[in-house]
Design an enzyme around this catalytic site. Structure first.
Site, PDB file in Angstrom:
ATOM      1  N   GLY A  85      51.724  26.075 -17.550  1.00 28.37           N
ATOM      2  CA  GLY A  85      52.851  26.762 -16.917  1.00 28.37           C
ATOM      3  C   GLY A  85      54.044  25.851 -16.733  1.00 28.37           C
ATOM      4  O   GLY A  85      54.703  25.871 -15.691  1.00 28.37           O
ATOM      5  N   ARG A  94      59.118  31.490 -26.544  1.00 29.00           N
ATOM      6  CA  ARG A  94      59.369  32.944 -26.577  1.00 29.00           C
ATOM      7  C   ARG A  94      60.854  33.219 -26.334  1.00 29.00           C
ATOM      8  O   ARG A  94      61.458  34.067 -26.990  1.00 29.00           O
ATOM      9  CB  ARG A  94      58.533  33.640 -25.501  1.00 29.00           C
ATOM     10  CG  ARG A  94      57.044  33.550 -25.756  1.00 29.00           C
ATOM     11  CD  ARG A  94      56.242  34.169 -24.620  1.00 29.00           C
ATOM     12  NE  ARG A  94      54.815  34.116 -24.920  1.00 29.00           N
ATOM     13  CZ  ARG A  94      53.874  34.742 -24.234  1.00 29.00           C
ATOM     14  NH1 ARG A  94      54.196  35.462 -23.186  1.00 29.00           N
ATOM     15  NH2 ARG A  94      52.607  34.652 -24.590  1.00 29.00           N
ATOM     16  N   ASP A 148      43.727  27.615 -26.414  1.00 28.44           N
ATOM     17  CA  ASP A 148      44.344  27.667 -25.087  1.00 28.44           C
ATOM     18  C   ASP A 148      43.633  28.727 -24.234  1.00 28.44           C
ATOM     19  O   ASP A 148      43.439  29.867 -24.685  1.00 28.44           O
ATOM     20  CB  ASP A 148      45.828  28.033 -25.269  1.00 28.44           C
ATOM     21  CG  ASP A 148      46.629  27.903 -23.998  1.00 28.44           C
ATOM     22  OD1 ASP A 148      46.271  27.073 -23.140  1.00 28.44           O
ATOM     23  OD2 ASP A 148      47.657  28.627 -23.872  1.00 28.44           O
ATOM     24  N   ASP A 202      54.933  27.637 -23.645  1.00 29.99           N
ATOM     25  CA  ASP A 202      54.950  28.876 -24.416  1.00 29.99           C
ATOM     26  C   ASP A 202      56.226  29.660 -24.124  1.00 29.99           C
ATOM     27  O   ASP A 202      56.984  30.026 -25.020  1.00 29.99           O
ATOM     28  CB  ASP A 202      53.712  29.720 -24.081  1.00 29.99           C
ATOM     29  CG  ASP A 202      53.561  30.911 -25.025  1.00 29.99           C
ATOM     30  OD1 ASP A 202      54.403  31.079 -25.925  1.00 29.99           O
ATOM     31  OD2 ASP A 202      52.606  31.689 -24.876  1.00 29.99           O
TER      32      ASP A 202
HETATM   33  P1  13P Z   1      54.577  28.579 -19.769  1.00 32.93           P
HETATM   34  O1  13P Z   1      54.445  30.045 -19.515  1.00 32.93           O
HETATM   35  O2  13P Z   1      55.258  27.893 -18.631  1.00 32.93           O
HETATM   36  O3  13P Z   1      55.244  28.282 -21.068  1.00 32.93           O
HETATM   37  O4  13P Z   1      53.092  27.957 -19.840  1.00 32.93           O
HETATM   38  C1  13P Z   1      52.347  28.032 -21.024  1.00 32.93           C
HETATM   39  C2  13P Z   1      50.923  27.636 -20.822  1.00 32.93           C
HETATM   40  O5  13P Z   1      50.519  27.069 -19.834  1.00 32.93           O
HETATM   41  C3  13P Z   1      49.999  27.935 -21.933  1.00 32.93           C
HETATM   42  O6  13P Z   1      48.694  27.595 -21.613  1.00 32.93           O
HETATM   43  O1  G3H Z   2      49.022  30.681 -20.772  1.00 32.47           O
HETATM   44  C1  G3H Z   2      49.189  31.617 -21.514  1.00 32.47           C
HETATM   45  C2  G3H Z   2      49.977  31.421 -22.761  1.00 32.47           C
HETATM   46  O2  G3H Z   2      51.346  31.592 -22.516  1.00 32.47           O
HETATM   47  C3  G3H Z   2      49.483  32.332 -23.832  1.00 32.47           C
HETATM   48  O3  G3H Z   2      49.838  33.640 -23.566  1.00 32.47           O
HETATM   49  O4  G3H Z   2      47.747  34.979 -23.871  1.00 32.47           O
HETATM   50  O5  G3H Z   2      50.005  36.031 -24.120  1.00 32.47           O
HETATM   51  O6  G3H Z   2      49.135  34.436 -25.849  1.00 32.47           O
HETATM   52  P1  G3H Z   2      49.127  34.848 -24.386  1.00 32.47           P
HETATM   53 ZN    ZN Z   3      48.222  27.899 -19.576  1.00 32.74          ZN
END
Ligand code: 13P
Ligand code: G3H
Ligand code: ZN
Length: 309
Positions: free
Chosen positions: A212, A260, A82, A256
Site C-alpha cells: 500500500g 493504474r 502478490d 500498483d
Molecule cells: P498501492 O495500492 O498503494 O499501490 O499498493 C499496492 C500493493 O500493496 C500491492 O500488493
Molecule cells: O494489493 C493489491 C494489488 O493492488 C493488486 O490488486 O487484486 O486488484 O490485482 P488486484
Molecule cells: Zn499489497
C-alpha cells in the site's frame, strides 16, 4: 536475468535502499516497468495478484516476462505472487516458474497464519523459491481481504520476531499505517516509523516489505480528473516518507495504484483531446510512456535502487 529476491534484498539491507515491486496485468505494464528498470539500472520485482493471474492468464504472464528478461539480460528481475490467498495458488505459481511468492495469512489469527505460512515455506524452499508473509492488517481493500480502517492493526514487533522464527519466511510485510488504493489518509499522512525501527532491531536480517505504498501522485490524479475522471480527495504516501522507509530497513516497496493512475491518465488525455482516435496504439503508447516515467522516478529519486545492478 530471472532471479529470486535473495541477492537483491541482501544488497538492499547492506546498502540501505529499497526495491520496487510493481503489479503487472498486461504487456504494456510489463514493458514499461522493465524498460524503466533497464534505463535506471535497477533490480526490479514484477508481481501478479491472483486476480491479475485470472485476468491475464498465467501462461501469457510468464511468456511476456520471459520476453522482458530476454530483452534486458542485465536487469535482475524477480517474478512474485502478490497476496497469495492460499497454498494452492502459491503452489501453482511456484510450479509455473515464479521465483517468489507471498502467502497472505493476515486474515487469519496468529497461529493459523503461522501454520499456513509454514506449509508454503516448506514447499517453496524445496523448489528454490522464496516466501513473503504478512503480519498485521492494512486498512483498505486487498484481494479477498477487506479490513475497515478502524480495524487496521499495526504489526506487533515481538510477534513479528516470533512469526519469522517459527515460519522461516524469507521476508515480512508489516502494517505501519499504509493501505491499498488511492485513499490512504483522511488528514496528514502518518506512518509509524517507530514500529518499523523496533521490528528491524528484533529481526535485522529479515527484509521488510511495505504494501500500500503508492504516492497517489497528485499530478496524475489531476490529469485523470481534468479529462473526465472522478477521483477527488485521493491521497497516498509522500515520496519523502518512502525515501525514509527505504533507508530505515524497508527492502521492498509495493506499487500498483500509481501504475493504474499513470495508465488511466495517459488514456483519458488522448480520449478527451482526440475523440476520433480509436486505434488502441494511439492511447496505449502514451499510457505506457507515463507508467515508465512513474517507475523510473521511483527507482531514481525515491527508492535509491538505480545503479544497484
Ligand atoms: P498501492 O495500492 O498503494 O499501490 O499498493 C499496492 C500493493 O500493496 C500491492 O500488493
Ligand atoms: O494489493 C493489491 C494489488 O493492488 C493488486 O490488486 O487484486 O486488484 O490485482 P488486484
Ligand atoms: Zn499489497
Amino acid at each position: 536475468m530471472l532471479v529470486t529476491t535473495k541477492d537483491m534484498f541482501k544488497k538492499s539491507m547492506e546498502e540501505g535502499f529499497a526495491i520496487g515491486a510493481f503489479n503487472v496485468n498486461n504487456m504494456e505494464i510489463i514493458q514499461a516497468i522493465v524498460d524503466a528498470a533497464a534505463e535506471a539500472k535497477s533490480p526490479v520485482i514484477l508481481q501478479a495478484s491472483s486476480s491479475a493471474i485470472k485476468y491475464a492468464r498465467i501462461n501469457y504472464l510468464m511468456k511476456m516476462i520471459e520476453a522482458a528478461v530476454e530483452e534486458h539480460p542485465e536487469v535482475p528481475i524477480a517474478i512474485h505472487l502478490d497476496h497469495g490467498p492460499d497454498f494452492e495458488t502459491a503452489k501453482m505459481c511456484i510450479d509455473n516458474g515464479f521465483t517468489s511468492v507471498m502467502i497472505d495469512g493476515s486474515k487469519y489469527d496468529f497461529e493459523q497464519n503461522i501454520e499456513l505460512t509454514k506449509k508454503v515455506v516448506e514447499y517453496a524452499h524445496s523448489k528454490g523459491v522464496v516466501v513473503e508473509a504478512e503480519l498485521g492488517k492494512l486498512a483498505g481493500i486487498e484481494d479477498d481481504v477487506n479490513v475497515s480502517a478502524s480495524d487496521a492493526i499495526y504489526t506487533d514487533p515481538a510477534q513479528a520476531q516470533e512469526f519469522v522464527e517459527r515460519t522461516g519466511c524469507d521476508s515480512l510485510a508489516i502494517a505501519i499505517g499504509t493501505s491499498h488504493g488511492a485513499y490512504k489518509f483522511k488528514g496528514e499522512a502518518k506512518l509509524r516509523f517507530d514500529i518499523l525501527q523496533e521490528i528491524k532491531q528484533r529481526i535485522p536480517n529479515t527484509p521488510i516489505v511495505l504494501h500500500g505504498a503508492s504516492t497517489v501522485i497528485p499530478e496524475l490524479v489531476e490529469i485523470c480528473n481534468k479529462y473526465g475522471g472522478n477521483i477527488p480527495g485521493a491521497k497516498g504516501v509522500p515520496d519523502e516518507m518512502l525515501k525514509q522507509a527505504s533507508t530505515l530497513g524497508v527492502s521492498k516497496i509495493n506499487v500498483d495504484t500509481d501504475l493504474r493512475l499513470s495508465m488511466t491518465a495517459g488514456i483519458r488525455k488522448v480520449f478527451a483531446e482526440e475523440p476520433s482516435a480509436f486505434d488502441p496504439r494511439k492511447y496505449l503508447t502514451p499510457a505506457r510512456e507515463l507508467i515508465k516515467e512513474t517507475v523510473k522516478h521511483k527507482m531514481v529519486n525515491v527508492f535509491g535502487s538505480s545503479n544497484k545492478i
